[in-house]
Design a protein around this motif. Structure first.
Motif, PDB file in Angstrom:
ATOM      1  N   LYS C 296       0.831  -1.206   0.000  1.00 35.85           N
ATOM      2  CA  LYS C 296       0.000   0.000   0.000  1.00 35.85           C
ATOM      3  C   LYS C 296       0.869   1.261   0.000  1.00 35.85           C
ATOM      4  O   LYS C 296       0.710   2.150  -0.846  1.00 35.85           O
ATOM      5  CB  LYS C 296      -0.906   0.009   1.241  1.00 35.85           C
ATOM      6  N   THR C 297       1.790   1.286   0.977  1.00 31.66           N
ATOM      7  CA  THR C 297       2.657   2.456   1.073  1.00 31.66           C
ATOM      8  C   THR C 297       3.449   2.648  -0.207  1.00 31.66           C
ATOM      9  O   THR C 297       3.655   3.767  -0.666  1.00 31.66           O
ATOM     10  CB  THR C 297       3.585   2.294   2.273  1.00 31.66           C
ATOM     11  N   GLU C 298       3.875   1.542  -0.776  1.00 29.59           N
ATOM     12  CA  GLU C 298       4.654   1.635  -2.013  1.00 29.59           C
ATOM     13  C   GLU C 298       3.862   2.325  -3.116  1.00 29.59           C
ATOM     14  O   GLU C 298       4.406   3.124  -3.870  1.00 29.59           O
ATOM     15  CB  GLU C 298       5.058   0.241  -2.479  1.00 29.59           C
ATOM     16  N   PRO C 336       1.991  11.080   4.928  1.00 34.76           N
ATOM     17  CA  PRO C 336       2.826   9.881   4.962  1.00 34.76           C
ATOM     18  C   PRO C 336       2.496   8.974   6.146  1.00 34.76           C
ATOM     19  O   PRO C 336       1.792   9.349   7.076  1.00 34.76           O
ATOM     20  CB  PRO C 336       4.244  10.423   5.053  1.00 34.76           C
ATOM     21  N   GLU C 337       3.091   7.795   6.059  1.00 29.65           N
ATOM     22  CA  GLU C 337       2.757   6.736   7.000  1.00 29.65           C
ATOM     23  C   GLU C 337       3.229   7.026   8.425  1.00 29.65           C
ATOM     24  O   GLU C 337       2.519   6.808   9.393  1.00 29.65           O
ATOM     25  CB  GLU C 337       3.417   5.455   6.487  1.00 29.65           C
ATOM     26  N   GLU C 338       4.473   7.549   8.522  1.00 34.33           N
ATOM     27  CA  GLU C 338       5.017   7.773   9.857  1.00 34.33           C
ATOM     28  C   GLU C 338       5.091   9.264  10.137  1.00 34.33           C
ATOM     29  O   GLU C 338       5.915   9.963   9.570  1.00 34.33           O
ATOM     30  CB  GLU C 338       6.440   7.217   9.917  1.00 34.33           C
ATOM     31  N   LEU C 421      -3.712   9.360   1.428  1.00 37.45           N
ATOM     32  CA  LEU C 421      -3.658   9.309   2.877  1.00 37.45           C
ATOM     33  C   LEU C 421      -3.175   7.935   3.317  1.00 37.45           C
ATOM     34  O   LEU C 421      -3.887   6.947   3.180  1.00 37.45           O
ATOM     35  CB  LEU C 421      -5.042   9.592   3.470  1.00 37.45           C
ATOM     36  N   ASP C 422      -1.951   7.869   3.794  1.00 36.35           N
ATOM     37  CA  ASP C 422      -1.372   6.594   4.211  1.00 36.35           C
ATOM     38  C   ASP C 422      -1.584   6.438   5.712  1.00 36.35           C
ATOM     39  O   ASP C 422      -1.012   7.186   6.496  1.00 36.35           O
ATOM     40  CB  ASP C 422       0.117   6.560   3.854  1.00 36.35           C
ATOM     41  N   GLU C 423      -2.394   5.513   6.088  1.00 36.73           N
ATOM     42  CA  GLU C 423      -2.757   5.297   7.491  1.00 36.73           C
ATOM     43  C   GLU C 423      -3.144   6.628   8.143  1.00 36.73           C
ATOM     44  O   GLU C 423      -2.512   7.076   9.082  1.00 36.73           O
ATOM     45  CB  GLU C 423      -1.591   4.666   8.260  1.00 36.73           C
ATOM     46  N   PRO C 424      -4.196   7.270   7.632  1.00 40.73           N
ATOM     47  CA  PRO C 424      -4.484   8.642   8.067  1.00 40.73           C
ATOM     48  C   PRO C 424      -4.889   8.745   9.529  1.00 40.73           C
ATOM     49  O   PRO C 424      -4.746   9.801  10.124  1.00 40.73           O
ATOM     50  CB  PRO C 424      -5.642   9.068   7.166  1.00 40.73           C
TER      51      PRO C 424
END
Ligand SMILES: Nc1ncnc2c1ncn2[C@@H]1O[C@H](COP(=O)(O)OP(=O)(O)OP(=O)(O)O)[C@@H](O)[C@H]1O
Ligand SMILES: Nc1ncnc2c1ncn2[C@@H]1O[C@H](COP(=O)(O)OP(=O)(O)OP(=O)(O)O)[C@@H](O)[C@H]1O
Ligand SMILES: [Mg+2]
Ligand SMILES: [Mg+2]
Lengths: 313, 341, 503, 340
Positions: C296-298, C336-338, C421-424
């Motif tokens: 997903k993140t990729e 981003p994710e983090e 939205l990555d892990e929003p």
């Protein structure tokens, strides 16, 4: 005698013009006259480097060496090793303790003394009412500089005016910019300083720049206004100022690179030929003259001749 | 809580001074306090000319400090500036020396002086480009890269001068730029240029996007990239600017002393780093101000000047410097700790 | 559920912590029974992490006292706490990348003989615990090569094997896959059987109900209640205690999805992704769902130009440049994710964080318009109800969820037409979550496109119009969202089930 | 998934092989370069050539001060800290050692006392950095200035070093430590450097201190939260660096037969150069003692070995280029591995 020989030629600091000229003169002279190869070792103004260079004489397979080292004690073990290997060892500047190898040296002390005396006389003459206050810019923690330049200079001044005040020596080992900063700061806070001994031509450039920034550094038709400056390592750049009746740089110690280089090479060849003992007790010393280049005691043309003779200019 | 704040006008809502502002003003206070202290201890210290000297004596290192600070804020070192100062100075001399000198060190390429300056600057920029290439493209830590390029730059200068200097056979106009006095005072062109550059830097840092981007990159490089900031290009620009300024400093110093000296600016990169750190710029990036750097330089200058005025021997000079820097930095850490308690 | 004789192992009384301008924990008193899993819940910024930091000696309380096994307990450092039998898993990752997995597992607890390290039973226990949670991690590997989830697992294993009788876990599952979460729960249950007390913090309420014995609710730094979970009447009561009101989210089809395709991705391929193609329409919310490492993140990073890839991405008919700068310029933004390492400038203030993705909006000729920057900050603090005393607050001093909102604000400020939205809502409390969902829906209603990359199925099914299922770098299937989605089918697909071809 | 990780691990193994051993390749390259550069004049292994025994011994002998410091400096840098005062600490130790000797203190007590002084100097740094929380660069810059000032203060005005004078004489044993052949024609100073390095290798790989240094440098917060007393770790490392600087001072002093208050000038830069060349990250966490030792050998070979081949003014350029080339190749290699 020197055909194909390799000679290690030490200088304390290749960034100094005198040593630079000396080194290149030696390379040429040794090759032309004796067919010998000179390898220059730069001490980089660092005792540790000078010492470690001494050991390279044996390791590098040299046939002869002429040292220039500030802390003679440090060289003793290396010199003894080299002598054991049959390498011809000579020294320049300072005798190497307990080794008895021949030493060539310039007589700096007498020139410094004479410069001090001349400056004091000139100042007294122009400003009998203003007491002499002197300062030196150089290497306060340096044995050879102290004995060859700083101390005799002070003595020279004192010989003319025993009441002269000596502020002391300031560390300018960082070079031109440091010298300039020191002069600017010092003379702002101590405007009464009137005799300055700048103990290397390189520092003199900074000294004169600092003076000019403060609106000083001038003579009026041969008469000092605010101060008189002395220098060491007279060169083409200083020539104009010393003989300019309106500049306060008036005297400089002329160290002859050509003469010195040739003398150092000749001394080695003399040892090789057996004309000079490789070791003697006490060590044999050979003096090369240092010259007092002075606005007061030397003609401009003579100075020009000296310059072209010594620097090949 | 929100009902409380709603009535207060927005301008008042800005809390107490930012940490950055706090540290910067602290550096200024320490500098002034040291000056006053020295005035008490050293006769003749308290005078206008002496204040002027503090600035004029340090134009070179402050000039270098500006982009060293910017780079530090962006999280990068620039230790190459001292080497560039030597290189560009030597190049400007070598290019301008007439080609007919008696020996190797007195003959150069005989370019007209303006062209010589231009080419010397290109040489400086080449080192800056090298920094950028290695740091940005290859991703090598900047401290290694700039330590290396510092040595390369100085090394080239040493080869060109054979470890010494070139100071003969120069055109008359060579000494012009470095010795040009301004406005009928003893203040010279380089000092004025430094002050101008400094003011521009303060404006860029405080008010301009370029300055802010530098902070963002320093604060979190990855987040900066993901926020659309072209990090590589920005760092490249900083290295090029830094090299250009260092190159100009080298050219001006060579002009002032009419010589290209391969050992000029030795350890100047360190001095520039030290004044930046002393001025409160964080070595980890993202924090600090060039104003702090300026007064960091002044702190050191006060010490040097006082020591010179007292004609201290080197041993006491070193000890005094240690004590002064210690006091300056302890005041800083102490005040910040108190404030954040 | 609890054993016959209950005893208090840890209690706090009148515990208070003040930060400049904030009372993060306000006169909190409660007791924890031995051998239980005690859950700590509350909104973002309720004071959970602050409470934990005091329990572990990382922070000194402003006032109040704590006791362990009836003795007064005043830890000065995590090491002190460890000696008192309290081990902690902090909310932020704390592993040393430069060391190996094994070295990390024993860090700070090594046995030594005259300064030389010697093997200990602790080492074996740690390795066993690690194997129980995630057998694929090689103890001799360097931690720098591991993924975030794997690092988190190492921390869990370290805390679980430390021999402490109280273990505090602050959102341990935020980055874990469901499989890993299951294994972690196994470990926690085993710990409980061995009479170890676990203090468990999470925003995922299902976990609380699945695992917890007792729960303590904090709100605005104050203690609301401590009681057995058995006595809690489902999610809605818990939520009401946490935020003082009830929230619901369920998907309701929106009529605003247009027909115009705005983004077209064709054959995206990287070392992980394999020939992924899809499109997103105007006004649409699409979801990418898959397990950790599914890619997903990729995809998000590729669309955004943050990583290099093969394939083509067209946005509004034009190819997107392959840098974040270009992506932003063409109207794409990424959360981003983090948040801490990729989203925030933690040592800068909220005001300084917000404008970064759209500098032209607050500057002219390279010079900032200071008033605009301020206004923007105020506007977003209000719009996203970021809990802070001032826009001049450094973002590192915000609670985890509020930090996430600042990252969100940054992206909204860019005026993007496609939001990735990555892990929003990772680490975001239920209240704020529904606020964020509302914002997402609003944006889509205005005609923007949104792509949500999430490993929370509930989130995906709550807001997305269309869902892409990912497994091992492949886009396996595309399904429309609706009341009759087949959840077991989805789970089958994302765990690599083969029988699904077309629907 | 397993096949994926297997593939990387063979590529990764190659990468880490290159990363771990690149410094030895550099060493070999330098040796080959230096020994062939003179070929037209001298045959291999003959007198005057680089690989001539006497030359090797010389280089190892003058390298002793740098070699003895490299290991401790590496550990400190691994922990993310730095010591710019090592040069001054070395000078001050050299002066103290010579003063003790010239005033009649015998070898062993003079040696021990000087090392103690080094420990003290290291403790001062540790105090400033750990207790007073001063940025390491600034803290050790303060002590750089302080130690140098004190060293100069101990030497009489107008004289450059503690050396034999009219009244006092440096004793005969004084330069044995740095020069007398003990084993394989190399002096004690060199073997002490080797011993110190071996000890530090063990400390790095098997000791608590080594691990704590890596943890402190890699992730200070994590280290602290794991209960490591990072302050004590760093303090201890500064003390070790101080002690090794004292050993370097003794080696230099006995090699030069005098106590020169400037003899360590610039050593901090050389030490940094050596450690960086050895692949230690400035940001902390990574680095190996042995690789820095080899890095020190390379630098000394270049500075000393090149003397007879090219004029000294090529040194800076060559060393700078070597540093850049080494860093570039090292990083390119490790990056390629990461991408594949
Ligand atoms: N270092 C700090 N300085 C000032 N305020 C802080 C600091 N750390 C936390 N706070 C404030 O304390 C309050 C409680 O924060 P805390 O991190 O304990 O919340 P939390 O319950 O863990 O939230 P989350 O679920 O989002 O992690 C928040 O208002 C936060 O802004
Ligand atoms: N085989 C692997 N070994 C180590 N790390 C891996 C592996 N596969 C993926 N990762 C890492 O795991 C992370 C997750 O991969 P990716 O981001 O593409 O998947 P995701 O579906 O977004 O997972 P997440 O839920 O963690 O966001 C990436 O950062 C990647 O570096
Ligand atoms: Mg929290
Ligand atoms: Mg992901």
């Amino acid at each position: 005698a020197g055909e194909g020989k390799r000679i290690a030629f030490f200088v304390s600091d290749l960034s100094n013009v005198f040593h630079q000229s000396q080194a290149s003169a030696a390379e040429k002279y040794a090759m032309d006259k004796y067919g010998a190869e000179v390898v220059v070792f730069d001490g980089q103004a660092d005792s540790a480097v000078m010492t470690q260079n001494v050991d390279q004489i044996v390791a590098g397979g040299f046939d002869a060496a002429t040292l220039h080292i500030w802390d003679a004690e440090a060289a003793t073990p290396g010199v003894n090793d080299a002598l054991d290997e049959g390498i011809v060892m000579t020294s320049f500047f300072s005798p190497i303790t307990d080794t008895g190898i021949p030493t060539a040296r310039s007589d700096e002390a007498s020139v410094s003394f004479e410069m001090g005396a001349q400056m004091a006389t000139a100042w007294k003459e122009a400003h009998p009412d203003k007491p002499i206050v002197m300062v030196q810019l150089g290497w306060p923690n340096h044995t050879e500089v102290n004995s060859g330049r700083t101390s005799p200079f002070v003595e020279g001044v004192m010989s003319v005016d025993p009441g002269a005040e000596n502020l002391g020596a300031l560390d300018s080992s960082k070079g031109q910019e440091a010298a300039k900063q020191i002069v600017v700061d010092l003379l702002t806070q101590r405007p009464e300083v009137n005799l300055i001994y700048s103990e290397a031509s390189n520092l003199t450039v900074g000294t004169m720049a600092g003076l000019s920034q403060l609106g000083r550094g001038k003579f009026e038709d041969g008469k000092p206004l605010t101060e008189i400056v002395a220098s060491v390592d007279f060169d083409a750049v200083e020539f104009d100022q010393v003989f300019d009746p309106n500049s306060s740089l008036k005297v400089s110690m002329g160290l002859p690179p050509l003469e010195t280089a040739q003398g150092r090479i000749d001394l080695i060849m003399d040892v090789l030929d057996g004309n000079v003992e490789a070791k003697a007790e006490p060590a044999q010393e050979y003096f090369y003259k240092a010259y007092t280049i002075s606005y007061w005691s030397m003609e401009k043309d003579d100075a020009q001749d000296w310059l072209s003779a010594q620097f090949g200019g | 809580m929100s009902s409380l704040t709603e009535n207060i006008p927005q301008s008042l809502q800005r809390e107490k001074m930012s940490d950055e502002g706090f540290i910067t003003s602290l550096v200024v206070i320490v500098a002034v306090a040291l000056f006053l202290l020295a005035s008490l201890l050293v006769p003749n210290f308290f005078q206008w000319q002496n204040v002027v000297n503090l600035v004029t004596n340090n134009w070179a290192v402050i000039s270098l400090g500006i982009f060293v600070s910017f780079l530090l804020v962006s999280g990068n070192f620039d230790l190459s500036v001292g080497g560039i100062v030597a290189l560009s100075g030597v190049l400007s001399v070598w290019f301008a020396q007439s080609p007919d000198g008696a020996n190797a060190l007195s003959s150069g390429l005989g370019m007209p002086y303006p062209l010589a300056i231009l080419c010397a600057l290109i040489g400086a920029l080449a080192i800056g480009a090298m920094n950028a290439l290695f740091v940005v493209r290859l991703g090598i830590p900047s401290i290694i890269v700039t330590l290396g390029t510092m040595m390369v730059a100085r090394g080239i200068a040493q080869v060109i001068t054979q470890g010494s200097q070139r100071n003969t056979n120069l055109p008359d106009e060579f000494g012009f730029l470095g010795n040009l006095t301004m406005f009928g005072t003893s203040v010279k062109l380089p000092v004025v240029l430094m002050l101008l550059l400094f003011l521009v830097a303060v404006f860029v840092e405080r008010k301009m996007v370029f300055g802010r981007i530098t902070y963002w990159i320093g604060a979190n490089p990855e987040a900066a990239t993901l926020s659309g900031i072209n990090r590589s290009w920005h760092i490249t620009k900083l290295y090029l600017f830094s090299a250009a300024v260092a190159g100009m400093v080298g050219i001006l110093l060579a002009s002032e002393f009419k010589s290209g000296f391969s050992n000029r600016g030795t350890l100047m990169e360190f001095d520039a780093l030290v004044i930046a750190l002393l001025g409160g710029i964080a070595i980890t990036g993202g924090f600090g101000s060039v104003i702090g750097m300026f007064f960091g330089a002044i702190i050191l200058a006060v010490v040097t000047s006082a020591a010179t005025g007292m004609v201290l021997s080197p041993d006491w000079q070193f000890i005094l410097k240690a004590i002064a820097v210690f006091l300056a930095i302890v005041t800083q850490t102490w005040a910040v700790a108190r404030r954040n308690r | 559920m609890t054993g016959p004789q209950t005893h208090t192992v840890l209690s706090v009384s009148g515990l208070t912590k003040d930060y400049p301008g904030v009372r993060a924990v306000d006169d909190v008193s409660f007791a924890i029974e031995g051998g239980t899993v005690h859950c700590l819940v509350g909104e973002n910024g309720a004071g959970k992490s602050t409470l934990v930091k005091m329990l572990t000696g990382a922070l000194d309380p402003t006032s109040g006292s704590m006791s362990v096994n009836g003795n007064e307990y005043t830890p000065n450092s995590p090491q002190d706490a460890r000696k008192g039998g309290v081990a902690t898993l902090f909310q932020e990752l704390h592993v040393v990348d430069e060391l190996t997995v094994l070295e990390n597992l024993t860090l700070g607890m090594e046995r030594s003989w005259f300064g030389f390290l010697v093997k200990s039973e602790l080492e074996e226990r740690a390795v066993k615990t690690l194997a129980a949670i995630e057998p694929s991690i090689d103890p001799s590997a360097r931690v720098s090569r591991l993924s975030v989830a794997q690092k988190q697992i190492i921390e869990i294993a370290r805390a679980a094997s430390s021999g402490a009788n109280i273990i505090i876990m602050d959102e341990p599952t935020a980055a874990l896959s469901e499989r890993e979460v299951e294994r972690l729960f196994g470990v926690i249950r085993r710990l409980r059987e061995n009479d170890v007390t676990v203090i468990y913090i999470s925003h995922k309420l299902d976990e609380i109900f699945e695992l917890g014995d007792n729960v303590t609710v904090l709100r605005d730094g104050k203690h609301i209640v401590t009681k057995p979970l058995a006595d809690v009447d489902g999610r809605s009561e818990l939520i009401e205690m946490m935020i003082g009101r009830t929230v619901f989210q369920s998907y309701s089809p929106r009529g605003t999805v247009g027909n115009k395709v705005v983004l077209k991705a064709q054959g995206l391929t990287t070392s992980l992704l394999k020939d992924v193609s899809f499109d997103i329409k105007e006004g649409e919310i699409v979801g990418f769902y898959g397990l950790v490492g599914a890619g997903k993140t990729e995809i998000a990073r590729a669309l955004y130009g943050a990583d290099s890839f093969e394939g083509a991405v067209d946005f509004k008919g034009k190819p997107v440049g392959r840098t974040p700068t270009a992506a932003i310029a063409s109207g794409i933004a990424l959360v981003p994710e983090e948040r801490r390492t990729q989203g925030l400038f933690t040592n800068l203030t909220i005001r300084e964080n917000i404008p970064v993705m759209n500098l032209p909006r607050v500057s002219r000729g390279g010079v900032f318009k200071a008033a605009d920057v301020q206004d923007a900050a105020h506007q977003y603090v209000e719009q996203l109800s970021i809990a802070t005393s001032s826009i001049e607050k450094h973002t590192e001093k915000l609670s985890g969820g509020n930090q996430q909102k600042v990252v969100f604000a940054k992206c909204l400020f860019s005026n993007a037409e496609l939001l990735l939205l990555d892990e929003p809502t990772r680490g975001v409390d239920v209240g704020a979550k529904s606020e964020i969902y509302d914002i997402i829906k609003d944006l889509a209603d205005q005609g923007n496109a949104v792509a949500v990359f999430s490993s929370e199925l509930e989130e995906i099914l709550g807001i997305c119009d269309r869902v892409f299922l990912m497994f091992d770098g492949h886009l396996q299937e595309e399904i429309p969202n609706g009341p009759d989605v087949d959840i077991s089918h989805i789970l089958n697909v994302v765990t690599g089930g083969q029988e699904s071809v077309a629907q | 998934m397993t096949s994926y990780s297997n593939q990387t691990s063979s590529a990764a193994r190659f990468t880490s092989f290159l990363r771990n051993y690149y410094i030895y390749f550099v060493l070999v390259a330098v040796v080959v370069l230096l020994s062939t550069a003179n070929l037209d004049q001298f045959a291999l292994f003959e007198r005057g050539n680089f690989l001539y025994k006497r030359n090797i011994i010389n280089i190892l002998r003058v390298s002793a001060p740098l070699l003895v410091m490299a290991g401790a400096f590496t550990l400190l840098m691994v922990s993310g800290y730095i010591d710019l005062s090592v040069g001054s600490a070395m000078s001050l130790s050299a002066v103290v050692y010579a003063m003790l000797a010239i005033n009649g203190v015998p070898f062993i007590p003079a040696f021990a006392l000087t090392v103690l002084v080094g420990v003290l100097l290291g403790a001062v740094n540790g105090f400033l950095v750990v207790r007073l929380n001063i940025t390491p660069v600034i803290a050790t810059l303060i002590t750089l200035s302080l130690f140098k000032g004190v060293a100069l203060l101990l030497v009489q005005d107008g004289v450059s070093a503690i050396k034999s004078g009219n009244f006092l004489k440096i004793p005969g044993w004084f330069n044995d430590y740095g020069r007398a052949k003990v084993l394989f024609d190399l002096p004690a100073a060199f073997w002490v450097a080797v011993a110190v390095t071996l000890a530090l290798i063990v400390v790095q790989n098997r000791g608590k201190l080594g691990k704590y240094a890596a943890a402190t440098g890699g992730n200070p917060t994590a280290a602290k939260l794991s209960g490591i007393n990072t302050g004590r770790t760093v303090f201890l490392l500064y003390v070790i660096v101080g002690a090794s600087a004292a050993l370097a001072g003794i080696a230099r002093s006995s090699f030069m037969s005098l106590g020169d208050p400037l003899s360590g000038d610039g050593m901090e830069l050389t030490a940094i150069l050596v450690v960086l060349l050895g692949g230690t990250a400035f940001s902390g966490g990574e680095g190996k003692v042995l690789r820095s030792f080899v890095g020190a050998l390379i630098i000394m070979m270049l500075t000393v070995g090149m003397l007879t081949i090219v004029p000294a003014y090529y040194q800076t350029l060559v060393i700078g280029s070597a540093l850049l080339a080494a860093a570039a190749s090292n990083h390119l290699v490790s990056r390629k591995g990461k991408e594949s």
